[in-house]
Design a protein around this motif. Structure first.
Motif, PDB file in Angstrom:
ATOM      1  N   GLU A 476      -5.193  29.643  -0.476  1.00 38.75           N
ATOM      2  CA  GLU A 476      -3.983  28.826  -0.359  1.00 38.75           C
ATOM      3  C   GLU A 476      -2.788  29.657   0.088  1.00 38.75           C
ATOM      4  O   GLU A 476      -1.891  29.156   0.773  1.00 38.75           O
ATOM      5  CB  GLU A 476      -3.668  28.167  -1.699  1.00 38.75           C
ATOM      6  CG  GLU A 476      -4.618  27.045  -2.086  1.00 38.75           C
ATOM      7  CD  GLU A 476      -4.341  26.533  -3.488  1.00 38.75           C
ATOM      8  OE1 GLU A 476      -3.306  26.920  -4.067  1.00 38.75           O
ATOM      9  OE2 GLU A 476      -5.159  25.756  -4.006  1.00 38.75           O
ATOM     10  N   SER A 479      -3.229  29.796   3.861  1.00 37.06           N
ATOM     11  CA  SER A 479      -3.216  28.511   4.555  1.00 37.06           C
ATOM     12  C   SER A 479      -1.822  27.903   4.590  1.00 37.06           C
ATOM     13  O   SER A 479      -1.495  27.148   5.521  1.00 37.06           O
ATOM     14  CB  SER A 479      -4.192  27.537   3.887  1.00 37.06           C
ATOM     15  OG  SER A 479      -3.811  27.255   2.554  1.00 37.06           O
ATOM     16  N   ARG A 483      -0.239  26.466   7.918  1.00 31.91           N
ATOM     17  CA  ARG A 483       0.151  25.056   7.979  1.00 31.91           C
ATOM     18  C   ARG A 483       1.543  24.904   8.608  1.00 31.91           C
ATOM     19  O   ARG A 483       1.765  23.994   9.417  1.00 31.91           O
ATOM     20  CB  ARG A 483       0.135  24.456   6.574  1.00 31.91           C
ATOM     21  CG  ARG A 483       0.455  22.976   6.545  1.00 31.91           C
ATOM     22  CD  ARG A 483       0.440  22.413   5.122  1.00 31.91           C
ATOM     23  NE  ARG A 483       0.767  21.002   5.139  1.00 31.91           N
ATOM     24  CZ  ARG A 483      -0.063  20.020   5.380  1.00 31.91           C
ATOM     25  NH1 ARG A 483      -1.336  20.301   5.635  1.00 31.91           N
ATOM     26  NH2 ARG A 483       0.330  18.762   5.371  1.00 31.91           N
ATOM     27  N   LYS A 617      -6.673  23.418  11.457  1.00 28.99           N
ATOM     28  CA  LYS A 617      -6.212  22.142  10.913  1.00 28.99           C
ATOM     29  C   LYS A 617      -7.126  21.642   9.800  1.00 28.99           C
ATOM     30  O   LYS A 617      -6.665  21.150   8.764  1.00 28.99           O
ATOM     31  CB  LYS A 617      -6.124  21.100  12.029  1.00 28.99           C
ATOM     32  CG  LYS A 617      -5.011  21.332  13.012  1.00 28.99           C
ATOM     33  CD  LYS A 617      -5.063  20.254  14.078  1.00 28.99           C
ATOM     34  CE  LYS A 617      -4.057  20.537  15.169  1.00 28.99           C
ATOM     35  NZ  LYS A 617      -4.118  19.520  16.241  1.00 28.99           N
ATOM     36  N   CYS A 620      -6.430  23.495   6.703  1.00 39.07           N
ATOM     37  CA  CYS A 620      -5.096  23.216   6.155  1.00 39.07           C
ATOM     38  C   CYS A 620      -4.877  21.748   5.827  1.00 39.07           C
ATOM     39  O   CYS A 620      -3.784  21.368   5.378  1.00 39.07           O
ATOM     40  CB  CYS A 620      -4.015  23.692   7.136  1.00 39.07           C
ATOM     41  SG  CYS A 620      -4.000  25.465   7.419  1.00 39.07           S
TER      42      CYS A 620
END
Length: 630
Positions: A476, A479, A483, A617, A620
């Motif tokens: 995370e 990402s 994002r 994508k 994310c």
């Protein structure tokens, strides 16, 4: 010492550090002034590097003194820096109290004479050369030349403003200290007190007895970042803190059950105790670990303390009095280490009231040890074994095997969402890869916020340190930045493309085909490379207006970038096959897809871009129909 260690502003509204009534005397047992050009210029550059547009103070060093009278201080440590500041202020035309001996050298008439005639050095007939201390005179010449060469009038004005934001910490040794013995310690040590050592003394001021002994022991153990923290405690204490296997989380109950040695720093912390603190790992060593420098932390202790402070403020719900102003700045600045701690204590609210210093120090020490245990176990580091000079990424934990031996093994992450918990070595590899991805993306320790995030999550729930879920938490951190890039919709950023986006893409490609890319490791690839070059060599092929698009980019090591130069994609593929085979995964994919120059521009690059952005994508959670730059 009592209260906060005094900060001496180099310049303020009352004058300079040498114009406020204090007098500093350099004793005879100190060596004469000896700083040369390198040290002097570095000091000036450190001051000049202070960012403009802020009113925050910057720490310039420590000054250790002994009181000789109401306003007279004997300088024990820091005289080289102090003398250089005296010369610099004089060169800038900032007044010093020369008549009352703001700075003097005991029994060194030449040094005193030179300081009194700084403005007349080199003027024939004004100064008797035979009375001049040449090292001080040379230092003044270095400063004058540096100012004349590197600064115009506007630059000098800015430098004066920055000096007004710098300070020294003045540390007074206790009365009846054996100054000669203390100076021998400092002289042998060969360096000034570190900021974290000054901070340690300040944090220990309100403590005594068992609390002080606990704090000092934990601080000393955690300050050595070159070995696992368990190894900095004697075996009996190690077992109490971390269990028989040395691998249990050190809860507050465990820490408080330890019979801390009050005879060792249990009542107060003298400066001599700080500077003579241990610098090597102690305690029983395992058969496999004879080298204390086997592991290398990705951050030093100063930055680790800043991470822990953020974690501590979060877990204890310490907040600022002004909700609109962050209690702790987002940027981790080691130059403001002490100031950051002081502001948390002085401006923070704890359980609705002011922060109690003694409670703060005690509970911070507990958090420091707990966070360091989790850091050692779950944050990537470099490991050097078997004569390997380059080292490799490592994610290991310490485990005791028998009464006389222990070993470092891959940190175990267990599957917790099934009936039977099982150990997953592949999770260790995934965590190692995503953290090394983050490490090479954020090269400055000031912006390694992902470390704070991981430590905070584990401190909220220590069981995460051994859970399969930890891998997704680490992912995370990467990402989120990817994002932001994707949502922006701007995929034509060229060399300004965030490195974390390209590195995270490599991580995702590795995750999809781990066997195929088993040889891949994250390295410090710090240069964005255009596969189709910006400036074709020798006009052998035409420029392309879309070279900055995401599909045409990858990360390479800086020396690789120079070798690739301005060759076309086909030439790069044929000339640098071995280099490409060891490069980033996106680079390898671009090389595999390249058949011809025109083909790459005519559709291959665009299709490659669609595929890569699609992978990002999906990871994310962004809809795949987001508009692309075709």
């Amino acid at each position: 010492m009592s209260g906060i260690v005094p900060e001496l502003a180099i310049i303020d509204t009352a004058g300079s550090i040498f114009d406020r009534g204090d007098r500093y005397e350099i004793p005879l047992y100190q060596r004469p002034y000896a700083w040369g050009e390198e040290h002097i210029e570095r000091l000036i550059e450190d001051i000049d590097d202070i960012p403009t547009g802020s009113d925050q103070k910057y720490y310039l060093g420590s000054l250790v003194v002994a009181r000789k009278g109401d306003s007279l201080w004997e300088v024990i440590d820091g005289q080289q820096r102090l003398t250089t500041l005296y010369l610099l202020l004089s060169a800038l035309g900032i007044r010093s109290d020369e008549e009352n001996g703001a700075l003097t050298f005991s029994c060194r008439a030449k040094s005193d004479y030179t300081l009194a005639h700084l403005g007349k050095l080199g003027i024939s007939g004004e100064v008797e050369d035979k009375l001049v201390e040449q090292n001080i005179a040379n230092g003044m010449r270095v400063i004058m030349q540096k100012l004349a060469t590197d600064f115009d009038e506007e630059g000098l004005a800015t430098l004066r403003k920055k000096l007004a934001r710098t300070c020294l910490y003045r540390i007074e040794v206790p009365e009846h200290t054996d100054l000669n013995h203390y100076f021998e310690i400092m002289n042998t040590r060969g360096e000034q007190l570190e900021q974290h050592e000054v901070l340690k003394a300040w944090l220990m001021e309100p403590l005594s007895g068992r609390d002080a002994a606990m704090f000092a022991s934990i601080w000393d153990a955690c300050s050595d970042m070159s070995c696992y923290v368990q190894m900095r405690f004697d075996v009996p204490i190690r077992e109490k803190l971390f269990g028989w296997g040395f691998d249990a989380f050190p809860t507050s109950a465990r820490i408080r059950s330890v019979p801390w040695n009050t005879e060792k720093g249990g009542n107060s912390l003298g400066i001599k105790d700080i500077v003579s603190s241990r610098s090597v790992c102690e305690g029983q060593r395992g058969e496999e670990d004879d080298d204390p420098s086997r592991f290398e932390s990705i951050i030093d202790f100063r930055f680790f303390l800043l991470h822990v402070l953020k974690v501590f403020a979060h877990t204890k719900s310490i907040v600022g009095k002004d909700e609109d102003v962050p209690l702790i700045a987002s940027l981790l600045d080691d130059k403001k280490l002490g100031q950051t701690f002081h502001e948390v204590v002085s401006k923070g609210l704890w359980e609705g009231g002011p922060v109690d210093r003694a409670r703060f120090s005690i509970e911070f020490a507990e958090c420091l040890l707990q966070t360091r245990f989790l850091f050692d176990k779950c944050i990537v580091k470099r490991e050097y074994v078997g004569g390997d000079l380059d080292g490799k990424w490592s994610l290991k934990e310490l485990r005791r095997e028998s009464k006389k031996s222990y070993r470092y093994s891959n940190t175990k992450f267990k599957r917790t969402k099934c009936q039977w918990a099982s150990t997953l070595d592949k999770t260790n590899k995934s965590v190692l890869m995503i953290q090394s991805c983050l490490r090479v993306s954020y090269t400055s320790p000031k912006v390694m916020h992902w470390i704070t995030e991981l430590l905070t999550r584990m401190m909220d729930d220590p069981s995460l340190a051994g859970s399969e879920e930890f891998a997704s938490i680490a992912e995370e951190c990467a990402s989120g930045a990817a994002r932001e890039f994707l949502v922006s919709g701007d995929y034509m950023q060229g060399v300004n493309t965030p490195h974390i986006v390209l590195n995270y893409l490599d991580y995702l490609l590795w995750s999809r085909e781990k066997r195929r890319y088993d040889d891949f490791v994250f390295e410090f690839r710090t240069s964005v490379e255009h596969w189709y070059p910006q400036n074709p060599s020798d006009d052998t092929f035409v420029k392309w207006g879309e070279v900055d698009r995401f599909g045409n980019l990858c990360l390479v090591q800086r020396n690789v970038n120079s070798k690739f130069s301005n060759l076309n994609p086909v030439a790069k593929k044929s000339t640098y096959q071995e280099m490409i085979a060891k490069g980033s995964l996106k680079l390898r994919r671009m090389s595999e897809l390249t058949q011809g120059i025109e083909d790459w521009k005519g559709g291959v690059c665009q299709e490659h871009e669609r595929e890569m952005l699609g992978i990002l994508k999906e990871a994310c959670g962004i809809p795949s129909d987001l508009t692309l730059n075709d």
